[in-house]
Design an enzyme around this catalytic site. Structure first.
Site, PDB file in Angstrom:
ATOM      1  N   SER A  97      13.761  14.733  30.589  1.00  0.00           N
ATOM      2  CA  SER A  97      14.408  15.309  31.700  1.00  0.00           C
ATOM      3  C   SER A  97      15.933  15.494  31.916  1.00  0.00           C
ATOM      4  O   SER A  97      16.667  14.508  31.186  1.00  0.00           O
ATOM      5  CB  SER A  97      13.851  14.490  32.799  1.00  0.00           C
ATOM      6  OG  SER A  97      14.510  15.253  34.129  1.00  0.00           O
ATOM      7  N   TYR A 129      12.552   7.153  37.674  1.00  0.00           N
ATOM      8  CA  TYR A 129      12.315   8.403  37.017  1.00  0.00           C
ATOM      9  C   TYR A 129      13.465   8.649  36.009  1.00  0.00           C
ATOM     10  O   TYR A 129      13.418   8.910  34.626  1.00  0.00           O
ATOM     11  CB  TYR A 129      12.120   9.647  37.838  1.00  0.00           C
ATOM     12  CG  TYR A 129      11.861  10.881  37.076  1.00  0.00           C
ATOM     13  CD1 TYR A 129      10.448  11.046  36.657  1.00  0.00           C
ATOM     14  CD2 TYR A 129      12.705  11.962  36.848  1.00  0.00           C
ATOM     15  CE1 TYR A 129      10.400  12.393  35.809  1.00  0.00           C
ATOM     16  CE2 TYR A 129      12.704  13.072  36.090  1.00  0.00           C
ATOM     17  CZ  TYR A 129      11.344  13.243  35.685  1.00  0.00           C
ATOM     18  OH  TYR A 129      11.053  14.405  35.112  1.00  0.00           O
ATOM     19  N   LYS A 163      13.625   8.424  31.888  1.00  0.00           N
ATOM     20  CA  LYS A 163      13.683   9.451  30.990  1.00  0.00           C
ATOM     21  C   LYS A 163      15.061   9.305  30.107  1.00  0.00           C
ATOM     22  O   LYS A 163      15.291   9.687  28.893  1.00  0.00           O
ATOM     23  CB  LYS A 163      13.855  10.798  31.719  1.00  0.00           C
ATOM     24  CG  LYS A 163      12.637  11.296  32.507  1.00  0.00           C
ATOM     25  CD  LYS A 163      11.496  11.389  31.451  1.00  0.00           C
ATOM     26  CE  LYS A 163      10.298  12.026  32.360  1.00  0.00           C
ATOM     27  NZ  LYS A 163       9.147  12.197  31.170  1.00  0.00           N
TER      28      LYS A 163
END
Length: 255
Positions: free
Chosen positions: A148, A161, A165
């Site tokens: 991401s 998150y 990533k």
């Protein structure tokens, strides 16, 4: 449009019950591959993906990748079902709000740990299992890890998150160096916002307009676009991009 030929190849895609995983499964099947569709809890979604696949001898497997060792077991089951494995796509993940300021410590830590487990630990376990399978067989292989842009720009309120990533990108680079001599390529893809069920709440109303305006194209990616990028990375022509992290965000974040 570029066409791909994955005839004779066997592919496992995690998180393929919807969104990017489903689009990738459909695209690989259209290109001649046999696909193992993984789902976490949404078996009905996985079955819907299976119904959309061209060709035969595909398979459906469920596994809760938030649990330790489940990724290894999934890989082993997929190899048994497909008879071989050529391509692994680590796509399963979660994007859950867990602000460091708004949650009790234990709840925040649990959410953070679950996010790291699903988004980073499970892919790492899957990569290790696939790599050892290929090396022991003397076979080449390809891994595509879906990362991401959040790994670079930060994700306020979803720190697990962003951290997971970033770790997935670094994992991909390190594995590419270690496994390259064995004919195993490892790629990472770093998309921005995608029109998926996970992102849909963030794409409504004025907030959604602001998200789309982040790109000079004034939109977000489609799942089909992400799927085509995954197929390109998995194709033989992408060999020299092993170890790279491919930005794929419509110029919404440049670094």
């Amino acid at each position: 449009m570029v066409t791909f030929d994955f005839s004779g190849k066997a592919v496992l895609i995690t998180g393929a019950s919807k969104g990017v995983g489903r689009a990738a499964a459909i695209a690989f099947a259209q290109s001649g591959a046999r696909v193992c569709v993984h789902y976490g809890h949404d078996r009905a979604g996985g079955e819907q993906t299976m119904e959309k696949l061209e060709g035969a001898r595909h398979c459906l497997l469920g596994a809760d990748l938030r649990k330790s060792k489940s990724a290894k077991q999934l890989l082993e089951a997929a190899i048994t079902k497909l008879g071989r494995l050529d391509i692994l796509v680590n796509n399963a993940g979660q994007f859950v709000k867990h602000s460091v300021l708004d949650m009790p410590a234990e709840e925040w830590l649990q959410t953070f740990q679950e996010t790291i487990q699903l988004n980073l630990m499970a892919p790492a376990e899957a990569c290790r299992t696939a790599a050892n399978y290929w090396v022991n067989k003397g076979q080449a292989g390809v891994i595509v890890n879906v990362g991401s842009r959040g790994a670079y720009r930060g994700e306020a309120g979803q720190v697990g998150y962003g951290a997971s990533k970033a770790g997935l990108h670094a994992l991909s680079q390190s594995l590419a160096q270690e496994l390259g001599p064995h004919g195993i390529r490892v790629h990472a893809l770093a998309p921005g916002f995608i029109e998926t069920a996970m992102a849909r709440p963030h794409l409504q109303g004025e907030a959604g307009e602001a998200v789309r305006a982040q790109s000079p194209l004034n939109r977000v990616a489609t799942t089909a676009e992400i799927a085509r990028a995954i197929l390109w990375l998995a194709a033989a022509d992408a060999e020299w991009s092993t170890g790279g992290v491919m930005d794929f965000n419509g110029a919404s974040y440049l670094h």
